[in-house]
Design an enzyme around this catalytic site. Structure first.
Site, PDB file in Angstrom:
ATOM      1  N   ASP A   1      -1.236   0.281   2.127  1.00 27.46           N
ATOM      2  CA  ASP A   1      -0.317   0.983   2.389  1.00 27.46           C
ATOM      3  C   ASP A   1      -0.183   1.656   3.947  1.00 27.46           C
ATOM      4  OD1 ASP A   1      -2.842   2.130   2.305  1.00 27.46           O
ATOM      5  OD2 ASP A   1      -2.109   4.162   1.855  1.00 27.46           O
ATOM      6  N   ARG A   2      -1.137   1.341   4.634  1.00 24.99           N
ATOM      7  CA  ARG A   2      -1.279   1.592   5.879  1.00 24.99           C
ATOM      8  C   ARG A   2      -0.338   0.412   6.660  1.00 24.99           C
ATOM      9  NH1 ARG A   2      -7.192   2.850   7.878  1.00 24.99           N
ATOM     10  NH2 ARG A   2      -6.199   3.462   9.883  1.00 24.99           N
TER      11      ARG A   2
ATOM     12  N   LYS B   1       5.228   4.254  -7.249  1.00 24.13           N
ATOM     13  CA  LYS B   1       6.612   4.428  -6.996  1.00 24.13           C
ATOM     14  C   LYS B   1       7.267   2.804  -6.877  1.00 24.13           C
ATOM     15  CE  LYS B   1       6.857   8.487  -3.767  1.00 24.13           C
ATOM     16  NZ  LYS B   1       6.945   8.712  -2.314  1.00 24.13           N
TER      17      LYS B   1
ATOM     18  N   THR C   1      -2.839  12.795   0.028  1.00 22.53           N
ATOM     19  CA  THR C   1      -4.477  13.078  -0.164  1.00 22.53           C
ATOM     20  C   THR C   1      -5.231  13.080   0.907  1.00 22.53           C
ATOM     21  OG1 THR C   1      -3.939  12.072  -2.405  1.00 22.53           O
ATOM     22  CG2 THR C   1      -6.279  12.279  -1.806  1.00 22.53           C
TER      23      THR C   1
ATOM     24  N   GLY D   1      -0.482   4.010  -6.148  1.00 22.47           N
ATOM     25  CA  GLY D   1      -1.580   4.806  -5.715  1.00 22.47           C
ATOM     26  C   GLY D   1      -2.720   5.162  -6.483  1.00 22.47           C
ATOM     27  N   ASN D   2      -3.446   6.119  -6.302  1.00 24.36           N
ATOM     28  CA  ASN D   2      -4.522   6.295  -7.194  1.00 24.36           C
ATOM     29  C   ASN D   2      -4.304   6.649  -8.569  1.00 24.36           C
ATOM     30  OD1 ASN D   2      -6.751   5.495  -5.689  1.00 24.36           O
ATOM     31  ND2 ASN D   2      -6.205   7.081  -4.472  1.00 24.36           N
ATOM     32  N   SER D   3      -3.003   7.493  -8.447  1.00 24.08           N
ATOM     33  CA  SER D   3      -2.539   8.165  -9.819  1.00 24.08           C
ATOM     34  C   SER D   3      -1.157   7.816 -10.239  1.00 24.08           C
ATOM     35  CB  SER D   3      -3.059   9.424 -10.018  1.00 24.08           C
ATOM     36  OG  SER D   3      -2.399  10.192  -8.989  1.00 24.08           O
TER      37      SER D   3
ATOM     38  N   ASP E   1       0.531   9.512   7.928  1.00 26.25           N
ATOM     39  CA  ASP E   1       0.601   9.655   6.372  1.00 26.25           C
ATOM     40  C   ASP E   1       0.045  10.811   6.061  1.00 26.25           C
ATOM     41  OD1 ASP E   1       1.151   9.292   3.825  1.00 26.25           O
ATOM     42  OD2 ASP E   1       1.028   7.371   3.704  1.00 26.25           O
TER      43      ASP E   1
ATOM     44  N   GLY F   1      -6.001  -0.687   4.482  1.00 24.46           N
ATOM     45  CA  GLY F   1      -5.493  -0.346   3.216  1.00 24.46           C
ATOM     46  C   GLY F   1      -3.889  -1.029   3.283  1.00 24.46           C
TER      47      GLY F   1
END
Length: 245
Positions: free
Chosen positions: A100-101, A15, A125, A10-12, A122, A98
């Protein structure tokens, strides 16, 4: 099948999961600064994996992470819409979708079962709402501000509104400023979820993931499935499909 590694970057936070077939054996959450060390740690414990896959929404590349994965696995897949997938991507601009999507949609199919449409939400954020048809076509979805982003924006863009935690009472009608903000944000996302469920085909399964999934889920009046590791699950399924193709 040998063990596999899946990485949701992710951005920060990142996992990292170790799988044996479809069983999740180990899960680590790391800052982006520590992600390569975490991969090396898992590899040191479990040995070299057959394959690894990474989904990243972080615009900054991570050569150290990719190098660590190549040392930890025999093959490494960088997920994109061009990857061999168990679903068909019908997005008009797949290169902007994305990863992740994509992974969440594949993971949602795994938990919802086959032969039914799936609404995938989802709730992190950002709040994303995506539709997977019964015959495994990803037809698209929408992106909105998540609960935390709404609360932060209201505080940042106004002179007097305080910064409010997501945790706390969520009355239907706020009785003070804190509850008005919290309820507005949480119930606003819940209302979006209700709306998209009505737009989805009849009989669609609803699968939730993300940090606010549980809090939002409590506010809706229909059945749903929560899978907190949905992206990682989808990555593992994509990796199996990719290796079998």
């Amino acid at each position: 099948m040998k063990q596999t590694l899946t990485v949701d970057r992710g951005n920060s936070m990142t996992k990292i999961a170790l799988w044996q077939d479809d069983k999740l054996c180990r899960l680590l959450t790391a800052t982006c600064a520590d992600e390569a060390d975490c991969v090396r740690h898992i590899a040191g414990e479990a040995g070299r994996s057959a394959a690894a896959i990474i989904s990243s929404v972080n615009p900054h590349s991570s050569p150290l992470l990719e190098d660590a994965l190549r040392s930890a696995a025999e093959t490494v897949v960088i997920l994109s819409a061009a990857t061999e997938l168990p679903v068909a991507i019908e997005y008009a601009s797949p290169e902007t979708l994305g990863s992740d999507r994509i992974a969440a949609a594949v993971g949602a199919r795994a938990v919802a079962g086959h032969g039914v449409p799936v609404l995938v939400a989802d709730l992190g954020t950002a709040a994303t709402f995506d539709l997977l048809t019964a015959d495994d076509r990803y037809t698209g979805g929408n992106i909105s501000a998540g609960v935390g982003m709404r609360l932060s924006a209201l505080h940042a863009r106004s002179a007097r509104l305080p910064e409010v935690s997501v945790e706390g009472p969520v009355p239907t009608w706020g009785y003070d400023t804190d509850t008005a903000l919290r309820s507005g944000a949480l119930r606003g996302v819940a209302a979006e979820l209700e709306y998209y469920r009505l737009q989805a085909p009849a009989g669609s399964a609803v699968v939730l993931t993300g940090g606010d999934a549980e809090a939002v889920g409590k506010l809706v009046g229909f059945n749903y499935i929560i899978e907190k590791n949905l992206v990682l699950l989808g990555l593992n399924r994509i990796l199996h499909h990719h290796n079998e193709a």
